[in-house]
Design a protein around this motif. Structure first.
Motif, PDB file in Angstrom:
ATOM      1  N   ARG A 108       0.839  -1.209   0.000  1.00 52.73           N
ATOM      2  CA  ARG A 108       0.000   0.000   0.000  1.00 52.73           C
ATOM      3  C   ARG A 108       0.873   1.259   0.000  1.00 52.73           C
ATOM      4  NH1 ARG A 108      -3.860   3.191   3.415  1.00 52.73           N
ATOM      5  NH2 ARG A 108      -5.714   3.309   2.102  1.00 52.73           N
ATOM      6  N   GLU A 109       1.951   1.242   0.775  1.00 55.90           N
ATOM      7  CA  GLU A 109       2.868   2.385   0.801  1.00 55.90           C
ATOM      8  C   GLU A 109       3.531   2.582  -0.564  1.00 55.90           C
ATOM      9  OE1 GLU A 109       5.716   2.274   3.998  1.00 55.90           O
ATOM     10  OE2 GLU A 109       4.157   1.831   5.471  1.00 55.90           O
ATOM     11  N   GLN A 110       3.931   1.494  -1.204  1.00 58.23           N
ATOM     12  CA  GLN A 110       4.549   1.590  -2.522  1.00 58.23           C
ATOM     13  C   GLN A 110       3.571   2.158  -3.540  1.00 58.23           C
ATOM     14  OE1 GLN A 110       6.280  -2.191  -3.555  1.00 58.23           O
ATOM     15  NE2 GLN A 110       7.470  -2.283  -1.673  1.00 58.23           N
ATOM     16  N   VAL A 111       2.341   1.700  -3.503  1.00 59.53           N
ATOM     17  CA  VAL A 111       1.320   2.216  -4.412  1.00 59.53           C
ATOM     18  C   VAL A 111       1.071   3.693  -4.115  1.00 59.53           C
ATOM     19  CG1 VAL A 111      -1.118   2.069  -5.063  1.00 59.53           C
ATOM     20  CG2 VAL A 111       0.232  -0.012  -4.835  1.00 59.53           C
ATOM     21  N   GLY A 112       1.059   4.063  -2.828  1.00 53.35           N
ATOM     22  CA  GLY A 112       0.894   5.461  -2.449  1.00 53.35           C
ATOM     23  C   GLY A 112       2.011   6.327  -3.016  1.00 53.35           C
ATOM     24  N   GLY A 113       3.236   5.791  -3.002  1.00 52.66           N
ATOM     25  CA  GLY A 113       4.353   6.518  -3.593  1.00 52.66           C
ATOM     26  C   GLY A 113       4.162   6.716  -5.089  1.00 52.66           C
ATOM     27  N   LEU A 114       3.717   5.676  -5.756  1.00 49.20           N
ATOM     28  CA  LEU A 114       3.457   5.797  -7.196  1.00 49.20           C
ATOM     29  C   LEU A 114       2.310   6.764  -7.472  1.00 49.20           C
ATOM     30  CD1 LEU A 114       3.765   2.109  -8.430  1.00 49.20           C
ATOM     31  CD2 LEU A 114       5.227   4.036  -9.059  1.00 49.20           C
ATOM     32  N   THR A 115       1.319   6.764  -6.615  1.00 48.90           N
ATOM     33  CA  THR A 115       0.170   7.653  -6.789  1.00 48.90           C
ATOM     34  C   THR A 115       0.607   9.112  -6.780  1.00 48.90           C
ATOM     35  OG1 THR A 115      -1.281   6.037  -5.745  1.00 48.90           O
ATOM     36  CG2 THR A 115      -2.091   8.281  -5.832  1.00 48.90           C
ATOM     37  N   SER A 116       1.608   9.430  -5.987  1.00 45.82           N
ATOM     38  CA  SER A 116       2.088  10.807  -5.958  1.00 45.82           C
ATOM     39  C   SER A 116       3.140  11.071  -7.031  1.00 45.82           C
ATOM     40  CB  SER A 116       2.633  11.158  -4.573  1.00 45.82           C
ATOM     41  OG  SER A 116       3.744  10.344  -4.261  1.00 45.82           O
ATOM     42  N   THR A 117       3.821  10.033  -7.500  1.00 42.79           N
ATOM     43  CA  THR A 117       4.886  10.202  -8.493  1.00 42.79           C
ATOM     44  C   THR A 117       4.357  10.263  -9.923  1.00 42.79           C
ATOM     45  OG1 THR A 117       6.418   9.007  -7.067  1.00 42.79           O
ATOM     46  CG2 THR A 117       7.014   9.166  -9.386  1.00 42.79           C
ATOM     47  N   ILE A 118       3.386   9.457 -10.254  1.00 44.61           N
ATOM     48  CA  ILE A 118       2.896   9.345 -11.635  1.00 44.61           C
ATOM     49  C   ILE A 118       2.381  10.673 -12.199  1.00 44.61           C
ATOM     50  CG2 ILE A 118       1.119   8.259 -13.083  1.00 44.61           C
ATOM     51  CD1 ILE A 118       3.565   6.472 -12.532  1.00 44.61           C
ATOM     52  N   PRO A 119       1.567  11.450 -11.486  1.00 38.62           N
ATOM     53  CA  PRO A 119       1.124  12.723 -12.062  1.00 38.62           C
ATOM     54  C   PRO A 119       2.290  13.673 -12.356  1.00 38.62           C
ATOM     55  CG  PRO A 119      -0.290  12.127 -10.230  1.00 38.62           C
ATOM     56  CD  PRO A 119       0.876  11.174 -10.222  1.00 38.62           C
ATOM     57  N   GLN A 120       3.278  13.718 -11.459  1.00 34.60           N
ATOM     58  CA  GLN A 120       4.442  14.565 -11.690  1.00 34.60           C
ATOM     59  C   GLN A 120       5.242  14.067 -12.890  1.00 34.60           C
ATOM     60  OE1 GLN A 120       5.326  17.499 -10.325  1.00 34.60           O
ATOM     61  NE2 GLN A 120       6.955  17.525 -11.849  1.00 34.60           N
ATOM     62  N   LEU A 121       5.401  12.762 -13.003  1.00 33.54           N
ATOM     63  CA  LEU A 121       6.113  12.181 -14.145  1.00 33.54           C
ATOM     64  C   LEU A 121       5.398  12.511 -15.444  1.00 33.54           C
ATOM     65  CD1 LEU A 121       8.373  10.423 -15.273  1.00 33.54           C
ATOM     66  CD2 LEU A 121       6.946   8.421 -14.800  1.00 33.54           C
ATOM     67  N   ARG A 122       4.091  12.418 -15.432  1.00 34.21           N
ATOM     68  CA  ARG A 122       3.311  12.752 -16.628  1.00 34.21           C
ATOM     69  C   ARG A 122       3.551  14.199 -17.039  1.00 34.21           C
ATOM     70  NH1 ARG A 122      -3.118  13.569 -17.293  1.00 34.21           N
ATOM     71  NH2 ARG A 122      -3.125  13.743 -19.550  1.00 34.21           N
ATOM     72  N   SER A 123       3.499  15.107 -16.079  1.00 32.35           N
ATOM     73  CA  SER A 123       3.727  16.527 -16.375  1.00 32.35           C
ATOM     74  C   SER A 123       5.125  16.762 -16.935  1.00 32.35           C
ATOM     75  CB  SER A 123       3.538  17.373 -15.116  1.00 32.35           C
ATOM     76  OG  SER A 123       2.211  17.340 -14.687  1.00 32.35           O
ATOM     77  N   THR A 124       6.104  16.123 -16.342  1.00 30.24           N
ATOM     78  CA  THR A 124       7.484  16.271 -16.812  1.00 30.24           C
ATOM     79  C   THR A 124       7.628  15.740 -18.232  1.00 30.24           C
ATOM     80  OG1 THR A 124       8.286  16.061 -14.537  1.00 30.24           O
ATOM     81  CG2 THR A 124       9.896  15.696 -16.294  1.00 30.24           C
ATOM     82  N   LEU A 125       7.036  14.597 -18.517  1.00 28.61           N
ATOM     83  CA  LEU A 125       7.107  14.031 -19.864  1.00 28.61           C
ATOM     84  C   LEU A 125       6.392  14.925 -20.879  1.00 28.61           C
ATOM     85  CD1 LEU A 125       6.559  10.258 -19.063  1.00 28.61           C
ATOM     86  CD2 LEU A 125       8.655  11.311 -19.931  1.00 28.61           C
ATOM     87  N   GLU A 126       5.247  15.473 -20.498  1.00 32.68           N
ATOM     88  CA  GLU A 126       4.533  16.378 -21.403  1.00 32.68           C
ATOM     89  C   GLU A 126       5.355  17.629 -21.694  1.00 32.68           C
ATOM     90  OE1 GLU A 126       0.794  16.899 -19.378  1.00 32.68           O
ATOM     91  OE2 GLU A 126      -0.133  15.215 -20.445  1.00 32.68           O
ATOM     92  N   GLU A 127       6.000  18.186 -20.650  1.00 32.59           N
ATOM     93  CA  GLU A 127       6.864  19.351 -20.853  1.00 32.59           C
ATOM     94  C   GLU A 127       8.025  19.003 -21.777  1.00 32.59           C
ATOM     95  OE1 GLU A 127       8.131  20.884 -17.062  1.00 32.59           O
ATOM     96  OE2 GLU A 127       6.063  21.154 -16.390  1.00 32.59           O
TER      97      GLU A 127
END
Length: 146
Positions: A108-127
């Motif tokens: 659950r903690e690992q998934v929580g980490g991904l939950t906060s990382t994925i949106p930022q990664l998406r934004s960085t990739l789009e930029e």
């Protein structure tokens, strides 16, 4: 042996049996409070973030920790009172449920980490994609001028 000590022995035996039953019942409740395997495996969502949020929700251990605590409490009381003739199976069951709860919480903690990382990664990739497209457009414009 006097009647009083016989009654005390019988009462102690009954209490030990009840204590063992309490430990077993609390362990069963802890197991029952853990997430169902299918609930963890089969999640539905429209995007990755939705899947991660659904998975994080599915990985909630609920009241399993409280039930495990009750089992450990009654087990400890029984052990200290030397009430159990053979409690190895209880100790193994407690350790097994405890390890499973820890595994589910870690996931659950690992998934929580991904939950906060994925949106930022998406934004960085789009930029990055936008910057690459801008650079390509600038190169094309320079070529056209030359």
């Amino acid at each position: 042996m006097s009647q009083t000590s016989l009654d005390d022995d019988e009462l102690f035996g009954e209490a030990a049996t009840e204590m063992r039953s309490d430990v077993e019942a609390s362990l069963a409740e802890a197991r029952g409070a853990l997430p169902d395997g299918d609930a963890v495996w089969d999640v539905e969502a429209d995007n990755t973030l939705g899947v991660l949020n659904a998975l994080k929700t599915a990985l909630d251990v609920g009241d399993a920790e409280d039930h495990l605590r009750d089992a450990k409490k009654w087990y400890t009381m029984g052990e200290r009172a030397d009430a159990f003739e053979d409690a190895d199976d209880l100790a193994e069951d407690i350790a097994s449920v405890e390890a499973l709860i820890e595994d589910v919480e870690d996931a659950r903690e690992q998934v929580g980490g991904l939950t906060s990382t994925i949106p930022q990664l998406r934004s960085t990739l789009e930029e990055f994609e936008d910057d690459a497209a801008d650079a390509e457009a600038d190169a094309d414009a320079e070529e056209a001028e030359a």
